[in-house]
Motif scaffolding. Structure first.
Motif, mmCIF file in Angstrom:
data_model
loop_
_atom_site.group_PDB
_atom_site.id
_atom_site.type_symbol
_atom_site.label_atom_id
_atom_site.label_comp_id
_atom_site.label_asym_id
_atom_site.label_seq_id
_atom_site.Cartn_x
_atom_site.Cartn_y
_atom_site.Cartn_z
ATOM 1 N N GLN A 58 48.775 40.328 30.680
ATOM 2 C CA GLN A 58 48.763 38.877 30.631
ATOM 3 C C GLN A 58 47.323 38.389 30.710
ATOM 4 N N GLN A 59 46.970 37.456 29.827
ATOM 5 C CA GLN A 59 45.645 36.864 29.870
ATOM 6 C C GLN A 59 45.793 35.350 29.961
ATOM 7 N N SER A 60 45.522 34.814 31.136
ATOM 8 C CA SER A 60 45.527 33.365 31.301
ATOM 9 C C SER A 60 44.247 32.804 30.725
ATOM 10 N N LEU A 61 44.169 31.486 30.602
ATOM 11 C CA LEU A 61 43.070 30.833 29.892
ATOM 12 C C LEU A 61 41.718 31.320 30.382
ATOM 13 N N ASP A 62 40.941 31.886 29.460
ATOM 14 C CA ASP A 62 39.582 32.324 29.756
ATOM 15 C C ASP A 62 39.490 33.254 30.962
ATOM 16 N N GLN A 63 40.517 34.023 31.170
ATOM 17 C CA GLN A 63 40.512 34.997 32.256
ATOM 18 C C GLN A 63 40.553 36.406 31.684
ATOM 19 N N GLY A 64 40.416 37.358 32.581
ATOM 20 C CA GLY A 64 40.536 38.747 32.174
ATOM 21 C C GLY A 64 41.990 39.107 31.935
ATOM 22 N N LEU A 65 42.210 40.362 31.625
ATOM 23 C CA LEU A 65 43.561 40.831 31.354
ATOM 24 C C LEU A 65 44.166 41.430 32.624
ATOM 25 N N GLN A 66 45.339 40.924 32.960
ATOM 26 C CA GLN A 66 46.045 41.431 34.130
ATOM 27 C C GLN A 66 47.160 42.361 33.671
ATOM 28 N N PHE A 67 47.155 43.568 34.203
ATOM 29 C CA PHE A 67 48.154 44.557 33.843
ATOM 30 C C PHE A 67 49.513 44.175 34.412
ATOM 31 N N LEU A 68 50.522 44.222 33.569
ATOM 32 C CA LEU A 68 51.875 43.903 34.019
ATOM 33 C C LEU A 68 52.713 45.161 34.214
ATOM 34 N N ILE A 69 52.845 45.966 33.147
ATOM 35 C CA ILE A 69 53.755 47.100 33.228
ATOM 36 C C ILE A 69 53.459 48.092 32.114
ATOM 37 N N HIS A 70 53.802 49.362 32.367
ATOM 38 C CA HIS A 70 53.591 50.441 31.410
ATOM 39 C C HIS A 70 54.877 51.234 31.253
#
Lengths: 114, 114
Positions: B36-48
């Motif tokens: 998930q990438q919120s506005l102008d943020q880094g990428l947050q890992f959700l699931i693999h």
């Protein structure tokens, strides 16, 4: 937990000049992988360069090279002969190979100007 | 073209609703990751997921769920949507056989919750 820190939220460089983006990371692992990804305005995530921690030689891909300092846990990206198309967000990312995921930094927004 | 296909590219919905995002990995890749990438943020890992099995879970909300089907495509289900769920959701894939940890990203699904 592994962390990745990019301390430069924004940078600017003139066309044809050289710029270096900083990245530090924290891990207790000995074997891991480091990446730089580029995200242009199109939002597509594009791999720029990859470094395996067990390799002492710094990776190079055309105008892009890294300065990997394992003891200092530093992984900077150097862009030579900057081009307008290099304008993008650049993310440093880290993977232990066992954590089953990439951990990203918060990114550096690079603007290449005329 | 990374070979990873995500649909839909854009989605606008209302709070409280439920949506499903779909991802087809590169041919031959067994691993699918959601970020998930919120506005102008880094990428947050959700699931693999790897070959149909959940391998790692990040900061994924209980309102979110995912699965990987026998044909290896994956779906991310987001329910009881809130304004803060508005973000760019990336799917990525790789072979996950330890040789290369490079992730190949789709173009993302931009979710707007009104």
């Amino acid at each position: 937990a592994q962390t990745v820190t990019q301390s430069q939220p924004e940078m600017s460089v003139q066309e044809a000049e050289t710029v270096t983006l900083s990245c530090t990371y924290d891990t207790s692992e000995n074997n891991y992988y480091l990446f730089w990804y580029k995200q242009p305005p199109s939002r597509q995530m594009i791999l720029v360069i990859r470094q395996e921690a067990y390799k002492q030689q710094n990776a190079t891909e055309n105008r892009f090279s890294v300065n990997f300092q394992k003891a200092a846990k530093s992984f900077s990206l150097k862009i030579s002969d900057s081009q307008l198309g290099d304008t993008a967000m650049y993310f440093c990312a880290f993977d232990t190979g066992t954590a089953s995921k990439l951990t990203f930094g918060t990114g550096t927004r690079l603007q290449v100007t005329l | 073209d990374s070979g990873v296909t995500q649909t839909p590219k854009h989605l606008i919905t209302a709070t409280g609703q439920r949506v499903t995002l779909r991802c087809s990995p590169r041919s031959g890749d067994l691993s699918v990751y959601w970020y998930q990438q919120s506005l102008d943020q880094g990428l947050q890992f959700l699931i693999h997921y790897y070959n149909g099995e959940e391998r790692a879970k990040g900061n994924i909300l209980e309102r979110f769920s995912a699965q990987q089907f026998p044909d290896l495509h994956s779906e991310l289900n987001l329910s009881s949507l809130e304004l803060g769920d508005s973000a760019l959701y990336f799917c990525a894939s790789n072979a996950n056989e330890g040789h290369s940890r490079e992730l190949f990203f789709g173009e993302g699904s931009r979710l707007t919750v009104l």
